[in-house]
Scaffold this motif. Structure first.
Motif, PDB file in Angstrom:
ATOM      1  N   TYR A   1       0.845  -1.192   0.000  1.00 48.69           N
ATOM      2  CA  TYR A   1       0.000   0.000   0.000  1.00 48.69           C
ATOM      3  C   TYR A   1       0.886   1.249   0.000  1.00 48.69           C
ATOM      4  CZ  TYR A   1      -4.104  -2.841   1.158  1.00 48.69           C
ATOM      5  OH  TYR A   1      -5.122  -3.753   1.130  1.00 48.69           O
ATOM      6  N   SER A   2       0.343   2.344  -0.563  1.00 47.65           N
ATOM      7  CA  SER A   2       1.054   3.617  -0.524  1.00 47.65           C
ATOM      8  C   SER A   2       1.050   4.161   0.906  1.00 47.65           C
ATOM      9  CB  SER A   2       0.388   4.635  -1.460  1.00 47.65           C
ATOM     10  OG  SER A   2       0.525   4.245  -2.797  1.00 47.65           O
ATOM     11  N   PRO A   3       2.173   4.689   1.378  1.00 50.86           N
ATOM     12  CA  PRO A   3       2.202   5.262   2.726  1.00 50.86           C
ATOM     13  C   PRO A   3       1.241   6.441   2.850  1.00 50.86           C
ATOM     14  CG  PRO A   3       4.425   4.976   1.849  1.00 50.86           C
ATOM     15  CD  PRO A   3       3.487   4.762   0.714  1.00 50.86           C
ATOM     16  N   ALA A   4       0.692   6.613   4.041  1.00 48.11           N
ATOM     17  CA  ALA A   4      -0.132   7.790   4.353  1.00 48.11           C
ATOM     18  C   ALA A   4       0.651   8.655   5.335  1.00 48.11           C
ATOM     19  CB  ALA A   4      -1.466   7.373   4.962  1.00 48.11           C
ATOM     20  N   THR A   5       0.706   9.942   5.072  1.00 50.70           N
ATOM     21  CA  THR A   5       1.408  10.866   5.954  1.00 50.70           C
ATOM     22  C   THR A   5       0.488  12.034   6.284  1.00 50.70           C
ATOM     23  OG1 THR A   5       2.358  12.059   4.072  1.00 50.70           O
ATOM     24  CG2 THR A   5       3.661  10.261   4.996  1.00 50.70           C
TER      25      THR A   5
END
Length: 814
Positions: A94-98
């Protein structure tokens, strides 16, 4: 071990003091209102299905604290001080969430993760004063995560990074590689490990880096001048290895890892374990790696390319609401052989040195010699011991960070077969690094830091010969760095002043002067300014201008000698000036539903670029120096203006709804020229050839029950011909292009929601292509008179199998 015991005992007392201080502060914080304990809790889910993601990592870099979600996707991080923090949430596939959060008591925050379509997203701590979203940094930064390192079949740590666009390696066999960023390497690239600048005679051709490959959790690569934060030597960029990541609160985590590679029978073993109980963190790790000689289609087994390595490390610390204090200890011990490439004239087989009744002779290397993992003469032994203290204290909503490290690098070379224990060269390098920063709380979208950092260094020669003098060095630099966010626009920049003082010692060789004593000071001003603009949710534009510098190294100023593995006798030049660079970077990132595209263009102008030139004899021809029984070409360091320019592109096609499919293509190109022709050539040395990598990858079963995170990939690695070598003084020759076919697959085996083990299988150079990298120093070995080929070729077909067994335990906390 005595040093390690003393360090741990000292920290034990320090931690007791800090814990007492923290308890006192906690008791009076409601009255004083200096620190407000807070906690963040929430749920991590799949953005499409809204199902919980168990095992997702939630991490706050600046506080160095995190959590892992449970089976319901719930996480909780407590004992946080008040203030703003950047949170990063990651989950494999999954794409990181920041997101920046404002802690002012307890906070509920949920995160939704989308299937990964962009690999290089997340948070960086390299080249900035605090954790920053990559999309908001104006300089190109690439993140290499542990999952990528596990999937690659690499011979060493730098080799694992060399597929990154703009990054290449100068290699001397499988064990020794040094990073090159956009055509610049050696002392022009700074290597950081766990917050401390790595110092280990990085000027040398056959000197690699002293970092445990298996212990690295994450690597960050900054391309471009980074002198603002790191001072001298960060002219080309920074490679930042992060090995120690404290376990989540209330957990004990570890891994048992092994690796086997077929070509050189490499066997690697690694184990680590660490815990976090009420903010008290601890960890232990160890690595053992051994390899025999590698082989290729043309050379067969390459004699004396073997190596062995033993590493260990430990850390302890406290994470509390007042901040954190950590102590890290590591030891690196590697013994690589040095490939000379001499061959028998009649058979073309490799030769070895032998002691025949007190006489040095040559004999043909046998099959048993190739299979041995104990290096022959000539060989090296490199030991690197490091102890670091990493601290962060909250001052209201501001933050004071202090980092100090001591490292001792002992590099020995053995070249006398009649006395194998004789140390022909023995550099004993001792370095103390320091870094003090005060980070102001973000206000009106301004975030500013000020600080000073540098190092004190001494080098002692303990060998039979001396290539460089004994010296002492002191670096100090002060800087200010700031960032301003205006809606979708982020502006950042800084200013720095540095001074380096060098005291080189006199050495007499009988009545002759081997090294003249001298003192030198180098002062420089560095500056940078850039912007990042989110034109839309899918497009980010970047621009950065930076001035960097590099003070001349001791070998460039004062060398007088030759050593094993080179054909050069080098003379230093005391009148060298600092290199000054001005670089412009421009980039664009486009992330769509079906396609992701990124491009970076750069132009780097360097004044007083330092290089070596061959000397001419008085009577004409090359100047030849006889040292013992060997003859060497004479070289002296000189300067000229230079410029480098190039580009890096990445195109990832991931057609929706086939989100599991990725067709990724990366291309990198760099060109380097001197302003004035040198011996018929204006090309810069050590410039890598253009490279195009095409990869087709499928990611499956991201949430499978028995098998999950399955991947399969095939790759074509194309390196173009390098037709622009630095031919001056017979330094380089052209290099042919080549294409390598690679493949791999792997995944996790799970039961009841827990990963039992992970398996990674890779095959490199499946076609067994015989090739020479332009930056391989073995390319310039002696000619094989039987085949007519010059030098030694790179590794042939290689299969790699990696097995990782995770260890996870939950600890009850108060």
């Amino acid at each position: 071990m005595k040093t390690l015991f003393n360090c741990c005992a000292a920290l034990g007392f320090f931690l007791l003091y800090q814990n007492s201080f923290a308890q006192t502060a906690d008791a009076g914080e409601h009255k004083a209102r200096l620190v407000l304990n807070g906690a963040i809790t929430g749920k991590v889910t799949d953005a499409q299905s809204n199902e919980p993601l168990a095992g997702a990592s939630v991490y706050i870099h600046e506080a160095k604290v995190g959590a892992v979600t449970n089976n319901a996707g719930i996480y909780r991080i407590q004992n946080l001080p008040s203030g703003k923090f950047l949170v990063e949430v990651t989950y494999l596939g999954y794409s990181p969430a920041t997101e920046t959060i404002d802690i002012n008591g307890d906070l509920q925050k949920d995160f939704s993760l989308s299937t990964a379509v962009v690999e290089n997203q997340g948070v960086t701590v390299t080249g900035v004063s605090g954790a920053t979203q990559i999309k908001k940094t104006p300089t190109p930064v690439t993140i290499i995560r542990k999952e990528y390192l596990l999937r690659e079949a690499s011979t060493n740590l730098i080799d694992a990074l060399s597929k990154t666009p703009g990054v290449s390696q100068v290699s001397t066999g499988p064990a020794i590689s040094k990073p090159s960023i956009r055509g610049l390497g050696y002392n022009r690239v700074v290597v950081i490990n766990d917050g401390v600048r790595q110092e280990g005679q990085q000027w040398g051709d056959e000197h690699g880096i002293e970092v445990d490959e298996y212990g690295v959790n994450k690597a960050e690569i900054l391309k471009g001048p980074a002198s603002i934060m790191y001072g001298s030597d960060a002219l080309a960029g920074v490679v930042n290895f992060i090995s120690v990541v404290p376990p989540p609160q209330g957990m004990i985590k570890g891994n048992i890892f092994s690796n086997y590679q077929s070509n050189n029978r490499l066997r690697g073993f690694h184990g680590d374990i660490g815990g976090n109980h009420n903010g008290f963190i601890w960890g232990l790790n160890g690595t053992y790696k051994v390899a025999a000689d590698y082989k290729n289609k043309y050379d067969g087994y390459v004699f004396n390319s073997k190596f062995n390595e033993k590493d260990y490390g430990a850390y302890i610390g406290l994470n509390k609401s007042w901040g954190f204090t950590h102590l890290l200890v590591s030891s690196f011990d590697q013994s690589p052989g040095l490939v000379e490439g001499d061959r028998d004239d009649a058979t073309g087989k490799f030769l070895k040195l032998v002691n025949n009744g007190g006489n040095e002779e040559e004999a043909i290397a046998t099959n048993d010699d190739f299979k041995s993992t104990d290096p022959f003469i000539p060989r090296q032994r490199i030991r690197h011991f490091k102890v670091t203290t990493d601290n962060s204290f909250n001052v209201g909503k501001n933050r004071l960070t202090f980092n100090m490290g001591y490292q001792r690098n002992q590099r020995e070379e053995f070249g006398n077969v009649l006395d194998p224990s004789e140390k022909e060269l023995y550099f004993d390098l001792n370095t103390v690094n320091y870094n003090l920063q005060y980070q102001f709380a973000e206000k009106n979208n301004w975030k500013t830091s000020i600080g000073i950092n540098g190092m004190k260094q001494t080098n002692t020669n303990k060998g039979e010969e001396q290539l460089i003098p004994e010296y002492s060095l002191f670096d100090i630099g002060g800087f200010i760095y700031t960032r301003k966010t205006i809606d979708k626009l982020t502006l950042s920049g800084g200013l720095r002043f540095d001074n380096r003082a060098i005291d080189s010692k006199l050495l007499m060789d009988g009545s002759d002067t081997k090294f003249e004593g001298f003192k030198k000071d180098f002062s420089n001003v560095s500056a940078s300014g850039g912007l990042s603009y989110e034109a839309s949710g899918a497009v980010v534009l970047k621009l950065n201008l930076a001035r960097g510098f590099r003070a001349p190294s001791i070998p460039e100023l004062a060398s007088n000698g030759a050593h094993e593995g080179t054909n050069r006798y080098e003379y230093g030049e005391q009148d060298l000036k600092s290199e000054k660079s001005f670089q412009a970077d421009a980039g664009i990132d486009i992330n769509g539903e079906h396609i992701s595209f990124s491009a970076s263009l750069f132009y780097n102008a360097i004044r007083d670029f330092i290089y070596y030139r061959k000397l001419s004899a008085v009577a004409g021809g090359d100047s030849i120096i006889t040292d013992g029984s060997d003859n060497f070409f004479a070289f002296r360091f000189s300067q000229n203006n230079a410029r480098l320019y190039g580009a890096e592109f990445n195109l990832d096609i991931h057609p929706h709804p086939l989100d599991w499919l990725h067709f990724e293509n990366t291309f990198s190109y760099v060109r380097g020229k001197l302003s004035d022709e040198q011996d018929g050539s204006k090309n810069l040395p050590f410039i890598p050839a253009a490279r195009l990598i095409n990869e087709l990858r499928g990611d499956f079963l991201k949430k499978g029950k028995s098998v999950k995170n399955l991947y399969v990939n095939v790759e074509l690695d194309n390196t173009f011909a390098q037709n622009n070598p630095f031919t001056g003084f017979n330094t380089e020759i052209k290099t042919s292009g080549y294409s390598l076919f690679n493949a791999g697959f792997g995944g996790d085996i799970a039961s009841k929601g827990k990963t039992l083990f992970s398996l990674f299988i890779a095959a490199n150079n499946i076609g067994d292509v015989a090739y020479q990298s332009h930056l391989s120093r073995l390319k310039y070995g002696p000619e094989n008179l039987v085949t007519g080929r010059t030098g030694v070729f790179n590794m042939g077909r290689n299969f790699s199998v990696k097995l990782n067994i995770p260890l996870d335990f939950t600890v009850k906390e108060k």
